[in-house]
Design a protein around this motif. Structure first.
Motif, mmCIF file in Angstrom:
data_model
loop_
_atom_site.group_PDB
_atom_site.id
_atom_site.type_symbol
_atom_site.label_atom_id
_atom_site.label_comp_id
_atom_site.label_asym_id
_atom_site.label_seq_id
_atom_site.Cartn_x
_atom_site.Cartn_y
_atom_site.Cartn_z
ATOM 1 N N TYR A 163 0.853 -1.211 -0.021
ATOM 2 C CA TYR A 163 0.076 0.065 0.003
ATOM 3 C C TYR A 163 0.823 1.142 0.010
ATOM 4 O O TYR A 163 1.764 1.455 0.896
ATOM 5 C CB TYR A 163 -0.901 -0.053 1.371
ATOM 6 N N LYS A 164 0.513 2.276 -0.785
ATOM 7 C CA LYS A 164 1.152 3.523 -0.805
ATOM 8 C C LYS A 164 0.198 4.536 -0.891
ATOM 9 O O LYS A 164 -0.785 4.626 -1.791
ATOM 10 C CB LYS A 164 2.202 3.586 -2.092
ATOM 11 N N SER A 165 0.531 5.443 0.046
ATOM 12 C CA SER A 165 -0.715 6.558 0.133
ATOM 13 C C SER A 165 -0.336 7.564 -0.983
ATOM 14 O O SER A 165 0.645 7.630 -1.577
ATOM 15 C CB SER A 165 -0.456 7.426 1.450
ATOM 16 N N LYS A 166 -1.426 8.061 -1.328
ATOM 17 C CA LYS A 166 -1.325 9.041 -2.441
ATOM 18 C C LYS A 166 -0.845 10.580 -2.329
ATOM 19 O O LYS A 166 -0.540 11.498 -2.772
ATOM 20 C CB LYS A 166 -2.948 9.280 -3.258
ATOM 21 N N TYR A 167 -0.809 10.607 -0.687
ATOM 22 C CA TYR A 167 -0.167 11.912 -0.257
ATOM 23 C C TYR A 167 1.247 11.865 0.169
ATOM 24 O O TYR A 167 1.799 12.667 0.816
ATOM 25 C CB TYR A 167 -0.951 12.485 1.040
ATOM 26 N N ASP A 208 4.001 11.851 -1.507
ATOM 27 C CA ASP A 208 4.961 12.713 -2.158
ATOM 28 C C ASP A 208 4.578 14.251 -1.640
ATOM 29 O O ASP A 208 5.721 14.987 -1.638
ATOM 30 C CB ASP A 208 4.476 12.797 -3.732
ATOM 31 N N LYS A 209 3.401 14.593 -1.323
ATOM 32 C CA LYS A 209 3.339 15.909 -0.955
ATOM 33 C C LYS A 209 3.631 16.073 0.705
ATOM 34 O O LYS A 209 4.355 17.229 1.228
ATOM 35 C CB LYS A 209 1.450 15.975 -0.792
ATOM 36 N N ILE A 210 3.504 14.895 1.249
ATOM 37 C CA ILE A 210 4.037 15.086 2.669
ATOM 38 C C ILE A 210 5.753 14.903 2.759
ATOM 39 O O ILE A 210 6.345 15.883 3.364
ATOM 40 C CB ILE A 210 3.608 13.735 3.339
ATOM 41 N N ARG A 211 6.185 14.530 1.874
ATOM 42 C CA ARG A 211 7.861 14.436 1.600
ATOM 43 C C ARG A 211 8.408 15.759 1.385
ATOM 44 O O ARG A 211 9.332 16.442 1.887
ATOM 45 C CB ARG A 211 8.188 13.270 0.634
ATOM 46 N N ARG A 212 7.474 16.724 0.312
ATOM 47 C CA ARG A 212 7.863 17.898 -0.066
ATOM 48 C C ARG A 212 7.608 18.718 1.165
ATOM 49 O O ARG A 212 8.523 19.683 1.378
ATOM 50 C CB ARG A 212 6.997 18.315 -1.371
ATOM 51 N N ASP A 213 6.568 18.723 1.477
ATOM 52 C CA ASP A 213 6.353 19.630 2.926
ATOM 53 C C ASP A 213 7.480 19.751 4.031
ATOM 54 O O ASP A 213 7.626 20.387 4.671
ATOM 55 C CB ASP A 213 4.823 19.455 3.642
ATOM 56 N N TYR A 214 7.691 18.383 4.196
ATOM 57 C CA TYR A 214 8.859 18.060 5.491
ATOM 58 C C TYR A 214 10.178 18.807 4.715
ATOM 59 O O TYR A 214 10.901 19.256 5.604
ATOM 60 C CB TYR A 214 9.046 16.608 5.511
#
Length: 262
Positions: free
Chosen positions: A29-33, A35-41
């Motif tokens: 399972y891979k969340s669709k968010y 990439d967004k969480i990684r960029r925000d971090y």
């Protein structure tokens, strides 16, 4: 059972059958968010705000400290804005003639150049000192109330007085004990005279000559135990006498231990 190969011989490699495993990877399972969480971090990640670089880069040899290149501290002058509706001083042209003449007469009477005095006063002002700050968090948060105050004590970094007092007492006790020991105990040795030293030296030389003559009288072939022992004894005595003679010749003042009976 065995299976024959192409040549007709038996082959035992396939006696035990291997189990077949499914090598296909299961679906993860891979969340669709993600990439967004990684960029925000990465955006809000705090690097080295207050700790500085891990290793400070050195300047090349060509960038050495040159003359008139060091930054100089300049005096800071606080500027206070008067505001839009604050009363301002009118220019001399807009003043009445009576007031202007009165100010000129006051300036001439005092004889003080206020412009020059203000320039000199501003030039002698020291820059404003910054407040001490202590960084208590990696993010750069400062707390003024956490400034250490123990380093400003008068006795900080100094040896306590009671230790100094104890040290002086111990040194005084050692001096008194040493003085008492030297007064009670007499010297256990005395110095021999020059005549006695020469007599002892002459006696040692005569004894060395006798032993040397005995050593030269030994046979050339020494093959028995008594002769070997005699030769070793004479050699040891000669070496000991040579050391004593050298000691008596090099030193003019010689001390000898007193007898216990005396």
């Amino acid at each position: 059972m065995t299976s024959p190969n192409d040549d007709g011989e038996e082959n035992v490699r396939f006696l035990i059958m291997k189990e077949e495993f499914d090598t296909r990877q299961e679906f993860k399972y891979k969340s669709k968010y993600a990439d967004k969480i990684r960029r925000d971090y990465q955006v809000v990640k705090q690097g080295h705000q207050t700790m500085g670089y891990a290793q400070v880069p050195l300047n090349p040899p060509s960038q050495y400290l040159k003359k008139h290149t060091r930054p100089m501290l300049k005096a800071q002058v606080d500027h206070h804005c008067l505001g839009r509706h604050s009363p301002r001083r009118t220019f001399p042209g807009a003043m009445d003639e009576d007031l202007r003449d009165k100010e000129n007469q006051t300036f001439l009477k005092s004889g003080t150049n206020f412009v020059r005095a203000n320039v000199e006063r501003v030039g002698k002002m020291l820059p404003r000192q910054r407040e001490r700050r202590v960084v208590d968090q990696p993010g750069g948060h400062t707390e003024l109330d956490m400034t250490p105050v123990y380093v400003f004590r008068k006795n900080f970094g100094k040896t306590p007085e009671y230790i100094i007092r104890r040290k002086h007492q111990y040194e005084r006790h050692l001096r008194e004990q040493h003085t008492a020991d030297t007064e009670d105990i007499s010297l256990p040795f005395y110095q021999i005279s020059e005549q006695e030293r020469l007599e002892i030296l002459q006696g040692l030389k005569n004894y060395w000559s006798e032993l040397q003559r005995e050593f030269q009288l030994l046979p050339l072939k020494i093959d028995t135990e008594p002769l070997k022992k005699r030769k070793s004894t004479l050699e040891n005595k000669l070496k000991s006498l040579e050391k004593d003679i050298d000691l008596m010749e090099r030193h003019e003042y010689i001390y000898v231990m007193q007898d216990r009976d005396n």
